[in-house]
Enzyme design. Structure first.
Site, PDB file in Angstrom:
ATOM      1  N   HIS A  80       0.939  -1.232   0.297  1.00 12.07           N
ATOM      2  CA  HIS A  80      -0.138  -0.007   0.051  1.00 12.07           C
ATOM      3  C   HIS A  80       0.573   1.127   0.172  1.00 12.07           C
ATOM      4  O   HIS A  80       0.209   2.219  -0.994  1.00 12.07           O
ATOM      5  CB  HIS A  80      -0.855  -0.192   1.403  1.00 12.07           C
ATOM      6  CG  HIS A  80      -1.908  -1.009   1.640  1.00 12.07           C
ATOM      7  ND1 HIS A  80      -2.714  -1.582   0.801  1.00 12.07           N
ATOM      8  CD2 HIS A  80      -1.472  -2.226   2.759  1.00 12.07           C
ATOM      9  CE1 HIS A  80      -3.428  -2.792   1.212  1.00 12.07           C
ATOM     10  NE2 HIS A  80      -2.984  -3.121   1.885  1.00 12.07           N
TER      11      HIS A  80
HETATM   12  O1  RIB Z   1      -4.385   0.052   4.320  1.00  7.46           O
HETATM   13  C1  RIB Z   1      -3.283   0.189   4.637  1.00  7.46           C
HETATM   14  C2  RIB Z   1      -2.769   1.012   5.542  1.00  7.46           C
HETATM   15  O2  RIB Z   1      -2.916   0.835   6.585  1.00  7.46           O
HETATM   16  C3  RIB Z   1      -1.081   1.098   5.180  1.00  7.46           C
HETATM   17  O3  RIB Z   1      -0.341   2.285   4.935  1.00  7.46           O
HETATM   18  C4  RIB Z   1      -0.484   0.071   5.811  1.00  7.46           C
HETATM   19  O4  RIB Z   1       0.697   0.611   6.564  1.00  7.46           O
HETATM   20  C5  RIB Z   1      -2.221   0.310   7.594  1.00  7.46           C
HETATM   21  O5  RIB Z   1      -1.388   1.962   8.371  1.00  7.46           O
END
Ligand code: RIB
Ligand code: CA
Length: 317
Positions: free
Chosen positions: A242
């Site tokens: 992500h």
């Molecule tokens: O939904 C994914 C996000 O949530 C990413 O940034 C992960 O590190 C958590 O913080």
């Protein structure tokens, strides 16, 4: 070369984004703001110190971010996804005096003031620290060139709840403030980050080519993350990166994303839909204009993603 300040809640995918930033010659990482989210603020700060030490880049300032969301509620952490320390099986050997009880937010404003209209902020954790920076010093934050945020889920289900993505769910008040008030904003939501996958094959390839202690942590932390995802979504071919996906958006890599522009709101007053990101994608809707208009990535080219990640994470910089 882009001057980037990374706002993170330094767990596993944040750490991969940070590693990529340190290894990419196009990135001038001028600071990291590390706050609560995947883990508590102190551990998140410590993990950044550890990665910078492994990279030999302790010259990069680390700024302590927020400890809880704007609602004042106790945050929930995610050891099952990121490990108790936030780095899977790794327990970073950083002495407590280097990360406990930091209050150095003014460093952030100095970084921006000294690099007027040149700073790109990439926020890959809860939006709390970023919102606080705007509350504390709107004048200084006007000098930020552009902001990228990993968060939200528009045409996809959430990951924290049925409808909400974890960063927006973790502090929906801050997420809504950022989406409604930060100009030159780009959102990289789950709609694309879910497909920003690194398979075990790619991770093994990166590992065989690793030649530094920073690169050597990539495989153990991503193997840990993969185990979690296999339990959660059996059969998923790899782990979603992500935060790396959001950082890469800031680098304008040819063909990586397709965007639409919409006004974005985040539900923060509801009971069952807190953290849900809302934009108008009804048939007949079109791109918006003006200061409240946010660019949203809605399609990712996975081949471009993987080949760029391989190129950067296996270079011998
Ligand atoms: O939904 C994914 C996000 O949530 C990413 O940034 C992960 O590190 C958590 O913080
Ligand atoms: Ca994160």
């Amino acid at each position: 070369m882009k001057k980037i300040i990374l706002f993170a809640d330094t767990g596993i995918d944040d750490s991969i984004a940070l590693t990529y930033a340190l290894k990419n010659p196009e990135v001038d990482l001028i600071g990291v703001v590390s706050g609560y989210g995947n883990i508590d603020r102190e551990k998140a700060y410590r993990n950044v110190e550890y990665l910078l030490e492994l990279a030999g880049r302790t010259d990069i300032p680390v700024i302590a971010g927020a400890t809880r969301p704007l609602s004042g509620e106790e945050p929930a952490f995610f050891p099952e996804i990121h490990g108790i320390e936030g780095l899977g099986p790794i327990n970073p050997p950083i002495p407590e005096e280097r990360y406990a009880n930091r209050t150095n937010f003014s460093k952030l404003f100095n970084l921006i003031k000294n690099n007027r209209n040149e700073v790109t902020i990439v926020n890959v954790g809860r939006c709390t620290s970023l919102a606080i920076a705007h509350y504390l010093s709107p004048e200084v934050m006007e000098d930020v060139k552009e902001t990228y945020v990993m968060g939200g889920a528009f045409m996809e289900p959430g990951n924290a709840t049925e409808v909400a993505e974890a960063n927006f769910y973790g502090d929906p008040i801050a997420a809504n403030f950022v989406c409604q008030n930060v100009i030159n904003l780009t959102i990289i939501p789950l709609d694309v980050t879910r497909d920003a996958l690194l398979t075990p094959g790619v991770v093994n390839l990166i590992d065989t080519r690793s030649d530094s202690s920073l690169e050597e942590i990539i495989k153990p932390i991503l193997d840990f993350y993969y185990e979690y995802y296999q339990q959660e979504e059996p059969g998923i071919p790899g782990t979603p990166q992500h935060d790396l996906a959001a950082l890469m958006a800031a680098l304008d890599i040819d063909g990586l994303y397709e965007y639409k522009k919409r006004e974005v709101k985040v539900e923060y007053q509801g009971k069952i839909a807190d953290g849900k990101s809302i934009a108008d994608f009804r048939p007949g809707s079109s791109n918006c204009f003006g200061p409240n208009c946010t660019r949203i990535a809605l399609k990712i080219n996975q081949d471009v993603f993987v080949s760029n990640v391989l190129e950067i994470l296996t270079n011998h910089r």
